[in-house]
Design an enzyme around this catalytic site. Sequence first.
Site, mmCIF file in Angstrom:
data_model
loop_
_atom_site.group_PDB
_atom_site.id
_atom_site.type_symbol
_atom_site.label_atom_id
_atom_site.label_comp_id
_atom_site.label_asym_id
_atom_site.label_seq_id
_atom_site.Cartn_x
_atom_site.Cartn_y
_atom_site.Cartn_z
ATOM 1 N N LYS A 10 0.917 -1.318 -0.006
ATOM 2 C CA LYS A 10 0.251 -0.485 -0.037
ATOM 3 C C LYS A 10 0.544 1.363 0.142
ATOM 4 O O LYS A 10 2.091 1.405 0.297
ATOM 5 C CB LYS A 10 -1.134 0.151 1.498
ATOM 6 N N PRO A 94 9.605 -4.613 -0.032
ATOM 7 C CA PRO A 94 10.604 -4.197 1.080
ATOM 8 C C PRO A 94 10.536 -4.290 2.760
ATOM 9 O O PRO A 94 8.988 -4.061 2.669
ATOM 10 C CB PRO A 94 11.259 -3.350 0.138
ATOM 11 N N VAL A 95 11.228 -4.840 3.155
ATOM 12 C CA VAL A 95 10.512 -5.207 5.103
ATOM 13 C C VAL A 95 10.070 -4.044 5.791
ATOM 14 O O VAL A 95 11.955 -2.974 5.289
ATOM 15 C CB VAL A 95 11.213 -5.833 5.430
ATOM 16 N N GLY A 98 7.599 0.626 4.950
ATOM 17 C CA GLY A 98 6.289 2.386 5.137
ATOM 18 C C GLY A 98 5.286 1.601 3.687
ATOM 19 O O GLY A 98 5.020 2.580 3.403
ATOM 20 N N GLY A 101 3.750 -4.031 4.293
ATOM 21 C CA GLY A 101 4.136 -5.397 3.824
ATOM 22 C C GLY A 101 3.572 -6.801 4.470
ATOM 23 O O GLY A 101 2.804 -7.034 4.307
ATOM 24 N N ASP A 136 -3.640 -1.192 10.311
ATOM 25 C CA ASP A 136 -3.280 -0.812 8.753
ATOM 26 C C ASP A 136 -4.053 -2.549 7.647
ATOM 27 O O ASP A 136 -4.301 -1.978 6.642
ATOM 28 C CB ASP A 136 -1.406 -1.190 8.001
HETATM 29 P P1 ATP Z 1 3.428 -0.035 8.034
HETATM 30 O O1 ATP Z 1 3.123 0.401 6.799
HETATM 31 O O2 ATP Z 1 2.249 -0.860 8.049
HETATM 32 O O3 ATP Z 1 4.645 0.574 8.778
HETATM 33 P P2 ATP Z 1 5.949 -1.468 7.342
HETATM 34 O O4 ATP Z 1 6.138 -1.745 5.723
HETATM 35 O O5 ATP Z 1 6.948 -0.156 7.672
HETATM 36 O O6 ATP Z 1 4.659 -1.351 7.736
HETATM 37 P P3 ATP Z 1 7.056 -4.240 8.084
HETATM 38 O O7 ATP Z 1 7.015 -4.547 6.109
HETATM 39 O O8 ATP Z 1 5.590 -4.968 7.602
HETATM 40 O O9 ATP Z 1 6.803 -2.760 7.934
HETATM 41 O O10 ATP Z 1 7.516 -4.665 9.207
HETATM 42 C C1 ATP Z 1 7.645 -4.479 9.738
HETATM 43 C C2 ATP Z 1 8.254 -5.446 11.113
HETATM 44 O O11 ATP Z 1 7.130 -6.148 11.142
HETATM 45 C C3 ATP Z 1 9.021 -5.784 10.516
HETATM 46 O O12 ATP Z 1 10.635 -5.340 11.523
HETATM 47 C C4 ATP Z 1 9.565 -7.162 10.162
HETATM 48 O O13 ATP Z 1 10.534 -8.155 11.280
HETATM 49 C C5 ATP Z 1 8.441 -7.934 11.051
HETATM 50 N N1 ATP Z 1 7.721 -8.648 10.254
HETATM 51 C C6 ATP Z 1 6.753 -10.164 11.053
HETATM 52 N N2 ATP Z 1 6.557 -10.580 9.811
HETATM 53 C C7 ATP Z 1 6.577 -9.705 8.868
HETATM 54 C C8 ATP Z 1 5.670 -10.247 7.127
HETATM 55 N N3 ATP Z 1 5.305 -11.061 7.397
HETATM 56 N N4 ATP Z 1 6.854 -9.621 6.607
HETATM 57 C C9 ATP Z 1 7.848 -8.798 6.539
HETATM 58 N N5 ATP Z 1 7.583 -8.027 7.836
HETATM 59 C C10 ATP Z 1 7.080 -8.604 9.541
#
Ligand code: ATP
Length: 284
Positions: A10, A94-95, A98, A101, A136
């Site tokens: 998103k 990417p993890v 933002g 994922g 989210d």
């Molecule tokens: P948001 O935008 O909702 O804040 P994000 O994109 O910033 O999410 P994510 O990629 O969801 O962040 O990952 C945040 C944390 O969640 C990471 O530190 C990761 O280790 C943990 N995590 C747990 N499950 C998952 C998953 N299925 N995929 C990615 N990260 C995960």
Amino acid sequence: MKIYEKAPAKINLLLDVLRKREDGFHEVEMIMTMVDLADRLEMEELPRDSIMISSQAGYIPLDEKNLAFQAAKLIKDRYDVRKGVYIHLDKKIPVAAGLAGGSSDAAATLRGLNRLWGLNIPQDELCKLGAELGSDVPFCVTGGTALATGRGERLERIDNPPQCWVVLAKPPINVSTADVYGRFRVSDIKEHPSTAAMLGAISRGSFSDICGNLGNVLESVTLGLYPEVLQLKESMERLGADGVLMSGSGPTVFGLVSKEAKVSRIYNGLRGFCKEVYVVRMLT
Ligand code: ATP
């Protein structure tokens, strides 16, 4: 039986924080939509009553800390399912970027297990379950484009924005959403983005007004902490993206681009100094 679910990323076209609530959460207004960059989940019933997660991505937890695991456990407990499941996460998003994922994986797990186990849970119930996992997740259950209020869990479906290219660039830093919200002060925000103006732009289908009304108050924190995110924004603007914004708590920056001819110039320009650049379409 094996089933597959897509878990798209998103982006926030607008993210405003109105106030901090007594329960510690922030009252937000967010306009979110999905892009065509997605994890792919494979789910298969296990002969024993347990949840197993695997992934080719070496950097995410594969135990009960994984949001897909938590989603599977929640649906199993709540609907008293005495079956096991093996979930493979093919990570493309990417993890800690933002792009939600983890939340999208959790939502895809809820949708997928609803099918795999024939539970017939209505979508609004899946959203309620999702809200227990993260703010989210309900949006990721429904997809499309939505205005999210409350702590992000109250959703109002709106029109999709007009189709365009989306260039995503993630600098090599990981940002914790909790840390960004922890440092955020509403009183530091001089000018809030206009949710009404963005809703108007979307309902008129005006691409230029959407670009002109992009706004994210969390930039005040993340750009201050990581000047490379600001540099990335400026580069994307200089290279000719029509609208540029940081997504969620960052550090991913996205650029909206209407003309295909411009996309490769922006991509090539960014690739010179940023390794993770993706060119995708809006999911409309
Ligand atoms: P948001 O935008 O909702 O804040 P994000 O994109 O910033 O999410 P994510 O990629 O969801 O962040 O990952 C945040 C944390 O969640 C990471 O530190 C990761 O280790 C943990 N995590 C747990 N499950 C998952 C998953 N299925 N995929 C990615 N990260 C995960």
